[in-house]
Scaffold this motif. Structure first.
Motif, short mmCIF file in Angstrom:
data_model
loop_
_atom_site.label_atom_id
_atom_site.label_comp_id
_atom_site.label_asym_id
_atom_site.label_seq_id
_atom_site.Cartn_x
_atom_site.Cartn_y
_atom_site.Cartn_z
N ASN A 84 0.80 -1.23 0.00
CA ASN A 84 0.00 0.00 0.00
C ASN A 84 0.83 1.27 0.00
O ASN A 84 1.87 1.36 0.65
N VAL A 85 0.31 2.20 -0.78
CA VAL A 85 0.91 3.52 -0.83
C VAL A 85 0.55 4.23 0.47
O VAL A 85 -0.52 3.99 1.04
N THR A 87 0.29 7.95 2.81
CA THR A 87 0.11 9.39 2.61
C THR A 87 1.30 10.15 3.18
O THR A 87 1.56 11.28 2.81
N THR A 88 2.00 9.53 4.11
CA THR A 88 3.21 10.10 4.68
C THR A 88 3.99 8.96 5.33
O THR A 88 3.41 7.95 5.74
N GLU A 90 5.57 8.37 8.14
CA GLU A 90 5.40 7.89 9.52
C GLU A 90 4.21 6.94 9.67
O GLU A 90 4.18 6.09 10.55
N GLU A 91 3.25 7.10 8.76
CA GLU A 91 2.12 6.18 8.74
C GLU A 91 2.63 4.75 8.53
O GLU A 91 2.10 3.79 9.12
N ALA A 94 3.88 3.02 11.68
CA ALA A 94 2.79 2.53 12.51
C ALA A 94 2.15 1.28 11.92
O ALA A 94 1.87 0.32 12.64
N ILE A 95 1.93 1.26 10.60
CA ILE A 95 1.31 0.08 9.99
C ILE A 95 2.22 -1.13 10.16
O ILE A 95 1.77 -2.23 10.50
N GLY A 98 1.95 -2.34 13.71
CA GLY A 98 0.67 -3.05 13.89
C GLY A 98 0.71 -4.41 13.24
O GLY A 98 0.24 -5.40 13.81
N ASN A 120 9.95 11.40 15.03
CA ASN A 120 9.27 11.21 16.31
C ASN A 120 8.56 9.86 16.37
O ASN A 120 8.51 9.21 17.41
N MET A 121 8.03 9.44 15.22
CA MET A 121 7.26 8.19 15.20
C MET A 121 8.15 6.96 15.37
O MET A 121 7.69 5.90 15.73
N LEU A 124 8.22 4.92 18.65
CA LEU A 124 7.33 3.76 18.82
C LEU A 124 8.11 2.46 18.62
O LEU A 124 8.03 1.54 19.44
N SER B 61 3.71 9.26 20.31
CA SER B 61 3.41 9.21 18.88
C SER B 61 1.96 9.54 18.54
O SER B 61 1.17 8.70 18.15
N PRO B 67 -3.28 3.94 12.07
CA PRO B 67 -2.44 3.07 11.25
C PRO B 67 -1.90 1.84 11.99
O PRO B 67 -1.71 0.79 11.36
N ILE B 68 -1.68 1.90 13.29
CA ILE B 68 -1.28 0.68 14.01
C ILE B 68 -2.43 -0.33 13.94
O ILE B 68 -2.24 -1.51 13.63
N GLY B 71 -2.59 -2.01 10.66
CA GLY B 71 -1.61 -3.10 10.54
C GLY B 71 -2.10 -4.37 11.20
O GLY B 71 -2.00 -5.46 10.63
N VAL B 72 -2.66 -4.25 12.40
CA VAL B 72 -3.19 -5.42 13.11
C VAL B 72 -4.34 -6.03 12.30
O VAL B 72 -4.43 -7.25 12.13
#
Lengths: 208, 203
Positions: A84-85, A87-88, A90-91, A94-95, A98, A120-121, A124, B61, B67-68, B71-72
């Motif tokens: 997946n593309v 949008t920025t 740092e997203e 997070a993905i 997750g 900053n991200m 995490l 954050s 978005p986390i 991902g899950v």
């Protein structure tokens, strides 16, 4: 280890053939004049793709960069990988975190300018010990023509190191392939946060 | 109230309590749904609403709960996944709503607790206190199943529907400006480990 099925493998192989043809056509279009390191380098995306799939990567997120275009195509063609593309950038951090929580290995592709968006991200990943693998195409260093790219290009590696992400720098295709395999093990097996920096010299001069 | 109808503008909605809504949410999670609690009061009240191993609490954050959770949700397509986020955080990553709409994971629900302020830093107003409407933004991003919960009963109805029907869903509620009732234990590695064991990705 789960990898592509035979049918899907064939689809990927076709697309891979397509990439090879693209590379061959590009070379032909240049009249075989291109004898630089970069001119000989364009098959590395295929090897990098295989190294990542063998490491069990099933998710790829990216903010596009010309240097990543073939690798993006290869992942897009693979039905066993969610691409997946973003949008920025740092997203993507997070993905990927997750996805790891949910039991899936992810890789993030971006340009060095995008590293600035992530800083900053990255807290995490570093403080929670999430495996992280980023492939970063460098700008602002070798034969850069755009002054605006220079400051972030210069800051990329120190900024990553300052937040606690380890950097591994590739200057040549064969080196990159080896580094990606090693970085994948360090990330997914040893819970490390790794950015593989792909040098602008290796990617070649950019012309718009 | 008919939950399918277009909600009134958020300024007219009842101000509910974050802790009360968090308790109502947790009570409705009966099938091991994973919850990603956003930074600050949002995850503090989730923590206070009852310990669940399937909860992940963010201590930093801003803006990454959605978005986390995405991902899950991609990694665990058969498990319900909830992102719990505040308005201030969500405003930092509005682009992530477009990514979620594009990938459209059926098992993902976003809950936005909108108090119109950065409560924890002194209740300075966010842009939602003045003009921005989170649900309208979400719908514009492509999340067609985005609704305002006008009160507690509608919040519960929307949660029930989100957990039963294909998503992605977004449920927003106006909340008051009270701080959280407790503070989450600040140990990121422990939080990660407990969550992964809770959803069975680590044993």
């Amino acid at each position: 280890m789960e990898f592509v099925s035979r049918t899907e493998g064939a689809v990927v192989a076709l697309k891979v053939k397509g990439v090879r043809e693209l590379v061959a056509r590009a070379r032909k279009a240049e009249g075989g004049q291109r004898k630089t390191l970069a001119g000989e380098a364009r098959e590395w995306p295929l090897a990098v793709y295989h190294a990542l799939r063998e490491a069990g990567v099933r998710h790829m997120a990216f903010v596009p960069d010309a240097g990543h275009s073939e690798l993006i195509q290869l992942f897009d063609a693979d039905k066993n990988v969610t691409s997946n593309v973003l949008t920025t950038e740092e997203e993507g951090i997070a993905i990927a975190s997750g996805a790891w929580l949910g039991g899936m290995r992810s890789v993030i592709l971006m340009q060095s300018s995008g590293v600035g968006n992530c800083i900053n991200m990255l807290s995490l990943a570093t403080i929670s010990r999430f495996p992280l693998l980023m492939l970063v195409t460098m700008r602002g260093e070798w034969a850069e023509f755009n002054p605006w790219q220079v400051p972030m290009g210069r800051a990329t590696e120190p900024a990553l190191n300052a937040i606690g992400v380890r950097t591994m720098r590739a200057e040549a295709p064969e080196e990159l392939i080896e580094i990606v395999g090693s970085a994948a093990t360090l990330a997914y097996e040893a819970d490390q946060q790794i950015a593989v920096l792909i040098s602008q010299r290796m990617l070649g001069r950019k012309k718009w | 109230m008919n939950i399918a109808s277009a909600a009134p503008h958020h300024a007219n909605l009842k101000l509910t309590s974050r802790f009360d809504l968090s308790q109502r949410l947790v009570a409705l999670l009966t099938r091991g749904e994973a919850v990603i609690g956003g930074i600050g009061n949002t995850n503090f009240d989730l923590w206070a609403a009852g310990r669940r191993p399937e909860n992940f609490y963010m201590l930093g954050s801003m803006g990454l709960a959605c978005p986390i959770a995405l991902g899950v949700a991609l990694a665990q397509p058969t498990r319900g996944v909830v992102a719990l986020e505040g308005d201030g955080s969500l405003l930092m990553q509005l682009g992530s709503l477009t990514t979620i709409a594009m990938l459209a994971p059926k098992n993902l629900t976003i809950i936005v607790m909108d108090n119109g302020c950065y409560q924890i830093t002194g209740a300075q107003k966010t842009t939602t206190a003045v003009a921005a409407d989170i649900v309208a933004i979400a719908q514009g991003a492509g999340l067609k199943q985005a609704r305002w919960a006008a009160d507690e009963a509608m919040f519960e109805s929307l949660i029930r529907r989100a957990l039963a029907e294909d998503g992605p869903h977004l449920i927003a509620a106006r909340i008051d400006d009270k701080p959280a009732v407790a503070t989450t234990e600040r140990d990121p590695s422990l939080i990660r480990d407990r969550f992964m064991r809770g959803i069975g990705t680590k044993s």
